[in-house]
Design a protein around this motif. Structure first.
Motif, PDB file in Angstrom:
ATOM      1  N   PRO A 128     -30.631  66.036  43.805  1.00  0.00           N
ATOM      2  CA  PRO A 128     -29.953  64.962  43.058  1.00  0.00           C
ATOM      3  C   PRO A 128     -28.755  65.453  42.254  1.00  0.00           C
ATOM      4  CG  PRO A 128     -32.329  64.771  42.842  1.00  0.00           C
ATOM      5  CD  PRO A 128     -32.077  66.061  43.539  1.00  0.00           C
ATOM      6  N   ALA A 129     -28.855  66.648  41.641  1.00  0.00           N
ATOM      7  CA  ALA A 129     -27.752  67.131  40.801  1.00  0.00           C
ATOM      8  C   ALA A 129     -26.488  67.406  41.621  1.00  0.00           C
ATOM      9  CB  ALA A 129     -28.180  68.393  40.056  1.00  0.00           C
ATOM     10  N   ARG A 130     -26.633  67.808  42.878  1.00  0.00           N
ATOM     11  CA  ARG A 130     -25.473  68.092  43.712  1.00  0.00           C
ATOM     12  C   ARG A 130     -24.988  66.856  44.463  1.00  0.00           C
ATOM     13  NH1 ARG A 130     -25.831  73.197  47.339  1.00  0.00           N
ATOM     14  NH2 ARG A 130     -23.639  72.559  47.522  1.00  0.00           N
ATOM     15  N   ILE A 131     -25.866  65.902  44.693  1.00  0.00           N
ATOM     16  CA  ILE A 131     -25.445  64.666  45.352  1.00  0.00           C
ATOM     17  C   ILE A 131     -24.683  63.767  44.385  1.00  0.00           C
ATOM     18  CG2 ILE A 131     -26.294  62.534  46.418  1.00  0.00           C
ATOM     19  CD1 ILE A 131     -28.565  64.120  47.598  1.00  0.00           C
ATOM     20  N   ALA A 132     -25.086  63.767  43.112  1.00  0.00           N
ATOM     21  CA  ALA A 132     -24.568  62.803  42.135  1.00  0.00           C
ATOM     22  C   ALA A 132     -23.040  62.778  42.038  1.00  0.00           C
ATOM     23  CB  ALA A 132     -25.190  63.074  40.771  1.00  0.00           C
ATOM     24  N   LEU A 153     -24.178  52.244  49.260  1.00  0.00           N
ATOM     25  CA  LEU A 153     -24.140  53.460  48.465  1.00  0.00           C
ATOM     26  C   LEU A 153     -25.463  54.210  48.547  1.00  0.00           C
ATOM     27  CD1 LEU A 153     -22.046  54.888  46.776  1.00  0.00           C
ATOM     28  CD2 LEU A 153     -22.925  53.711  44.751  1.00  0.00           C
ATOM     29  N   GLU A 154     -26.558  53.459  48.571  1.00  0.00           N
ATOM     30  CA  GLU A 154     -27.864  54.102  48.724  1.00  0.00           C
ATOM     31  C   GLU A 154     -27.970  54.788  50.086  1.00  0.00           C
ATOM     32  OE1 GLU A 154     -31.193  51.648  47.975  1.00  0.00           O
ATOM     33  OE2 GLU A 154     -30.698  51.291  45.861  1.00  0.00           O
ATOM     34  N   ALA A 155     -27.416  54.161  51.115  1.00  0.00           N
ATOM     35  CA  ALA A 155     -27.466  54.764  52.451  1.00  0.00           C
ATOM     36  C   ALA A 155     -26.682  56.072  52.489  1.00  0.00           C
ATOM     37  CB  ALA A 155     -26.921  53.783  53.485  1.00  0.00           C
ATOM     38  N   SER A 156     -25.541  56.122  51.792  1.00  0.00           N
ATOM     39  CA  SER A 156     -24.761  57.362  51.767  1.00  0.00           C
ATOM     40  C   SER A 156     -25.499  58.467  51.025  1.00  0.00           C
ATOM     41  CB  SER A 156     -23.405  57.108  51.121  1.00  0.00           C
ATOM     42  OG  SER A 156     -23.552  56.743  49.752  1.00  0.00           O
ATOM     43  N   VAL A 157     -26.219  58.107  49.958  1.00  0.00           N
ATOM     44  CA  VAL A 157     -27.026  59.089  49.235  1.00  0.00           C
ATOM     45  C   VAL A 157     -28.121  59.653  50.146  1.00  0.00           C
ATOM     46  CG1 VAL A 157     -28.688  59.374  47.356  1.00  0.00           C
ATOM     47  CG2 VAL A 157     -26.544  58.157  46.954  1.00  0.00           C
ATOM     48  N   SER A 197     -30.026  60.963  37.644  1.00  0.00           N
ATOM     49  CA  SER A 197     -31.281  60.203  37.526  1.00  0.00           C
ATOM     50  C   SER A 197     -31.304  59.019  38.486  1.00  0.00           C
ATOM     51  CB  SER A 197     -31.462  59.715  36.087  1.00  0.00           C
ATOM     52  OG  SER A 197     -30.358  58.914  35.693  1.00  0.00           O
ATOM     53  N   THR A 198     -30.147  58.369  38.684  1.00  0.00           N
ATOM     54  CA  THR A 198     -30.077  57.257  39.628  1.00  0.00           C
ATOM     55  C   THR A 198     -30.276  57.746  41.054  1.00  0.00           C
ATOM     56  OG1 THR A 198     -28.560  56.061  38.172  1.00  0.00           O
ATOM     57  CG2 THR A 198     -28.627  55.372  40.471  1.00  0.00           C
ATOM     58  N   VAL A 199     -29.677  58.896  41.392  1.00  0.00           N
ATOM     59  CA  VAL A 199     -29.863  59.469  42.722  1.00  0.00           C
ATOM     60  C   VAL A 199     -31.330  59.796  42.963  1.00  0.00           C
ATOM     61  CG1 VAL A 199     -29.289  61.420  44.218  1.00  0.00           C
ATOM     62  CG2 VAL A 199     -27.519  60.363  42.809  1.00  0.00           C
TER      63      VAL A 199
END
Length: 327
Positions: free
Chosen positions: A88-92, A73-77, A100-102
């Motif tokens: 981050p707001a658009r990836i989340a 999941l981190e790799a996809s982010v 915040s995690t992103v």
């Protein structure tokens, strides 16, 4: 590193262990050193199990984090950030994670901020600076709309500003309103950021060549010998007259790749400073008033304005230190 109110440093922990090993009770030694028995037993246990290295500070980060985001999941982010250049707001919403995690994932993987990226390629912008003044000068032109006499919309309301614009006429054609642009020709030294600008009526090859001769004289007066200039691909810079003007002074000419203004970034950034601190700093009642104010801005920029890329020095100080001149 121990915090400023820590009771024990590495030396104090070693002293604690020596006193306990001499046969004294742990409670008595702890009282002498102003710490609890629990803390004393903690450092003694660490010394017995780890030796001398156990007395040094170490991070309190846990060895395992069971709730950490899975690596896939981190790799996809990270791919979304690199390929689509999203925040981050658009990836989340895509992987279903909080913003915040992103943000923590991006920080953990060392991905740069979007402001630090080259938008067409997604790669970090590579900053550069020449070693000496005069090795490279950035030259550019910025167009600004003319201000009618009495002020435009920035001074008056929309209706009154348009009325002033229509009332201002040229000398030759009394019925034709002055609707045009002023062209600000600027040159910035790559090393010292020393700048020279003029407000000129056009960007023709004759105007650009004459401007550069005056800019070259300005840099020479400050002890800077220009060896190369960097421009965009404007028609005035591609003209033979401009090339001949440079060749006569022994100056090399370099042009940026098409549609890559980042290469000429120091001139582009100076143009933005011109807008913020001169052109749009305050309302002007006429075009002449704005043009007159340019000299004060240039003096402030070169002699008094602190530059973050120069460790807080103004450009003139950097130029003088490098060329050995003092004013």
């Amino acid at each position: 590193m121990s915090h400023r109110n820590a009771r024990l440093t590495v030396y104090g922990r070693r002293l604690l262990d020596d006193r306990v090993r001499s046969g004294r009770p742990v409670a008595h030694v702890a009282a002498e050193m102003g710490i609890s028995r629990l803390t004393a037993h903690t450092w003694i246990r660490r010394w017995r199990t780890e030796g001398e290295t156990g007395l040094c500070d170490r991070p309190s980060r846990p060895h395992t984090i069971p709730h950490r985001t899975p690596p896939g999941l981190e790799a996809s982010v990270c791919r979304l950030r690199s390929e689509r250049k999203l925040g981050p707001a658009r990836i989340a919403p895509v992987p279903g994670l909080p913003a915040s995690t992103v943000h923590r994932i991006l920080t953990r993987h060392g991905l740069p901020r979007l402001a630090w990226l080259d938008r067409p390629t997604g790669r970090p912008v590579r900053r550069y600076e020449r070693d000496r003044p005069g090795e490279l000068a950035h030259v550019d032109i910025k167009k600004l709309g003319n201000i009618p006499d009495g002020g435009g919309r920035r001074v008056l309301d929309r209706v009154a500003g348009d009325r002033n614009r229509q009332a201002t006429t040229t000398a030759r054609h009394s019925c034709k309103p002055v609707i045009g642009y002023s062209h600000i020709h600027s040159a910035v030294d790559d090393h010292s950021r020393l700048a020279y600008s003029e407000v000129l009526p056009d960007e023709r090859k004759e105007t650009a060549a004459a401007y550069w001769q005056r800019a070259h004289a300005f840099f020479a007066a400050h002890g800077i010998t220009v060896q190369r200039i960097l421009t965009d691909n404007g028609s005035c810079y591609k003209a033979k007259l401009f090339t001949q003007t440079l060749n006569a002074a022994g100056i090399a000419h370099q042009r940026i790749r098409p549609y890559r203004p980042q290469t000429n970034g120091k001139a582009e950034r100076f143009d933005r400073t011109l807008l913020d601190e001169w052109a749009y700093l305050r309302p002007y009642a006429s075009n002449d008033e704005r043009t007159t104010a340019l000299a004060d801005f240039l003096h402030t920029y070169n002699h008094h304005r602190c530059h973050t890329a120069l460790q807080g020095q103004p450009p003139i100080s950097r130029a003088n230190n490098a060329t050995g001149q003092y004013t």
